[in-house]
Scaffold this motif. Structure first.
Motif, short mmCIF file in Angstrom:
data_model
loop_
_atom_site.label_atom_id
_atom_site.label_comp_id
_atom_site.label_asym_id
_atom_site.label_seq_id
_atom_site.Cartn_x
_atom_site.Cartn_y
_atom_site.Cartn_z
N LEU A 53 0.82 -1.21 0.00
CA LEU A 53 0.00 0.00 0.00
C LEU A 53 0.86 1.26 0.00
O LEU A 53 0.54 2.24 -0.69
N THR A 54 1.96 1.23 0.70
CA THR A 54 2.86 2.38 0.74
C THR A 54 3.50 2.61 -0.63
O THR A 54 3.68 3.76 -1.05
N ILE A 55 3.82 1.55 -1.33
CA ILE A 55 4.34 1.70 -2.69
C ILE A 55 3.28 2.31 -3.60
O ILE A 55 3.57 3.17 -4.44
N TYR A 56 2.03 1.89 -3.42
CA TYR A 56 0.94 2.48 -4.20
C TYR A 56 0.76 3.96 -3.90
O TYR A 56 0.44 4.75 -4.79
N TYR A 57 0.96 4.37 -2.65
CA TYR A 57 0.89 5.79 -2.31
C TYR A 57 1.88 6.58 -3.18
O TYR A 57 1.55 7.63 -3.73
N ILE A 58 3.09 6.06 -3.29
CA ILE A 58 4.12 6.74 -4.08
C ILE A 58 3.71 6.79 -5.56
O ILE A 58 3.81 7.84 -6.21
N LEU A 59 3.25 5.66 -6.09
CA LEU A 59 2.84 5.62 -7.50
C LEU A 59 1.67 6.57 -7.77
O LEU A 59 1.67 7.28 -8.78
N PHE A 60 0.68 6.59 -6.89
CA PHE A 60 -0.46 7.48 -7.10
C PHE A 60 -0.04 8.95 -6.99
O PHE A 60 -0.56 9.79 -7.72
N GLY A 61 0.89 9.25 -6.10
CA GLY A 61 1.40 10.61 -6.01
C GLY A 61 2.10 11.04 -7.28
O GLY A 61 1.92 12.17 -7.77
N ILE A 62 2.89 10.13 -7.85
CA ILE A 62 3.58 10.43 -9.12
C ILE A 62 2.56 10.62 -10.24
O ILE A 62 2.68 11.56 -11.04
N ILE A 63 1.55 9.77 -10.29
CA ILE A 63 0.52 9.89 -11.33
C ILE A 63 -0.20 11.24 -11.23
O ILE A 63 -0.41 11.92 -12.23
N ILE A 64 -0.56 11.63 -10.01
CA ILE A 64 -1.26 12.91 -9.82
C ILE A 64 -0.40 14.07 -10.30
O ILE A 64 -0.86 14.93 -11.06
N ILE A 65 0.85 14.10 -9.87
CA ILE A 65 1.72 15.24 -10.23
C ILE A 65 1.95 15.29 -11.73
O ILE A 65 1.85 16.35 -12.35
N LEU A 66 2.26 14.17 -12.34
CA LEU A 66 2.52 14.17 -13.78
C LEU A 66 1.27 14.51 -14.59
O LEU A 66 1.35 15.22 -15.59
N CYS A 67 0.12 14.03 -14.15
CA CYS A 67 -1.12 14.39 -14.85
C CYS A 67 -1.45 15.86 -14.69
O CYS A 67 -1.93 16.50 -15.62
N GLU A 68 -1.20 16.42 -13.52
CA GLU A 68 -1.48 17.84 -13.31
C GLU A 68 -0.53 18.73 -14.11
O GLU A 68 -0.88 19.85 -14.45
N PHE A 69 0.66 18.24 -14.40
CA PHE A 69 1.57 19.00 -15.25
C PHE A 69 1.34 18.71 -16.73
O PHE A 69 2.05 19.23 -17.58
N GLY A 70 0.36 17.89 -17.05
CA GLY A 70 -0.08 17.68 -18.42
C GLY A 70 0.82 16.81 -19.28
O GLY A 70 0.97 17.09 -20.47
N VAL A 71 1.40 15.77 -18.73
CA VAL A 71 2.22 14.85 -19.52
C VAL A 71 1.28 14.07 -20.45
O VAL A 71 0.43 13.31 -19.98
N PRO A 72 1.41 14.29 -21.77
CA PRO A 72 0.44 13.73 -22.72
C PRO A 72 0.34 12.21 -22.69
O PRO A 72 -0.75 11.65 -22.74
N ARG A 73 1.46 11.53 -22.61
CA ARG A 73 1.45 10.06 -22.61
C ARG A 73 0.68 9.52 -21.41
O ARG A 73 -0.11 8.58 -21.53
N LEU A 74 0.88 10.12 -20.27
CA LEU A 74 0.21 9.67 -19.06
C LEU A 74 -1.28 10.00 -19.11
O LEU A 74 -2.12 9.22 -18.68
N LEU A 75 -1.61 11.16 -19.65
CA LEU A 75 -3.02 11.54 -19.78
C LEU A 75 -3.75 10.66 -20.78
O LEU A 75 -4.96 10.46 -20.67
N ASP A 76 -3.04 10.11 -21.76
CA ASP A 76 -3.66 9.16 -22.68
C ASP A 76 -3.96 7.85 -21.97
O ASP A 76 -4.97 7.20 -22.26
N GLU A 77 -3.09 7.45 -21.05
CA GLU A 77 -3.30 6.20 -20.31
C GLU A 77 -4.34 6.37 -19.21
O GLU A 77 -5.12 5.46 -18.93
N PHE A 78 -4.34 7.51 -18.53
CA PHE A 78 -5.28 7.81 -17.45
C PHE A 78 -6.22 8.90 -17.93
O PHE A 78 -6.20 10.03 -17.42
N HIS A 79 -7.05 8.56 -18.90
CA HIS A 79 -7.90 9.55 -19.57
C HIS A 79 -8.87 10.22 -18.60
O HIS A 79 -9.24 11.37 -18.78
N PHE A 80 -9.26 9.51 -17.54
CA PHE A 80 -10.20 10.08 -16.58
C PHE A 80 -9.62 11.29 -15.85
O PHE A 80 -10.35 12.10 -15.31
N MET A 81 -8.28 11.43 -15.84
CA MET A 81 -7.65 12.57 -15.16
C MET A 81 -7.75 13.86 -15.98
O MET A 81 -7.27 14.89 -15.55
#
Length: 177
Positions: A53-81
């Motif tokens: 669960l702690t590893i997931y915390y880190i991964l979710f934090g990275i996903i949030i930050i990269l999606c908020e900065f508009g990384v296109p590849r990540l936004l294509d994978e996590f379209h709901f963001m």
């Protein structure tokens, strides 16, 4: 001595302003989830089940930050963001994930922060749904720079294929009866 009057610049509350506020809220929540993961790693022992669960915390934090900065590849994978409702649901998921009444006070604070983000995104999604739809239709990507414009036609094609297959199922069932 003459005093200078500071001109007050009025803040206009529109969809762009609310997206910026949401971006700041989500980045602060991601930083908070990083702090929570560091604290959880500090108290882990070899048999603790919270390691994954702690590893997931880190991964979710990275996903949030990269999606908020508009990384296109990540936004294509996590379209709901790309959408307020999707971000609100993700924040609700993280609020329930980080809630731990017996843990650190930071887990409670992170849970409250994600709940605030969830409510904020649901309200913005309801109040500015017209603007969000216009952004989606004008860019085809939910407003993110460099997003996939082919995402909506793919979804429409999938819906058409599903409706055709459902119609054929209904037809074959009625034919057999």
């Amino acid at each position: 001595v003459a005093k200078k009057k500071l001109s007050k610049m009025p803040i206009t509350i529109n969809f762009d302003f609310m997206k910026k506020v949401g971006k700041v809220l989500n980045i602060l929540a991601a930083i908070l989830i990083f702090v929570l993961s560091v604290l959880e790693f500090a108290r882990l022992d070899a048999t603790n089940e919270k390691f994954i669960l702690t590893i997931y915390y880190i991964l979710f934090g990275i996903i949030i930050i990269l999606c908020e900065f508009g990384v296109p590849r990540l936004l294509d994978e996590f379209h709901f963001m790309r959408f307020c409702f999707g971000k609100g649901l993700f924040d609700l998921f993280l609020a329930t994930l980080t809630f731990n009444p017996t843990g650190y006070v930071w887990s409670f604070v992170a849970s409250i922060m994600f709940c605030v983000g969830c409510v904020f995104y649901f309200i913005v999604g309801c109040c500015y749904c017209k603007e969000e739809r216009e952004t989606i239709s004008s860019t085809g990507s939910g407003g993110a720079a460099g997003g996939s414009k082919a995402a909506l036609p793919k979804i429409q094609l999938l819906c058409k294929q599903l409706s055709i297959s459902q119609a054929s199922i209904v037809y074959t069932q009625s034919k057999n009866n």
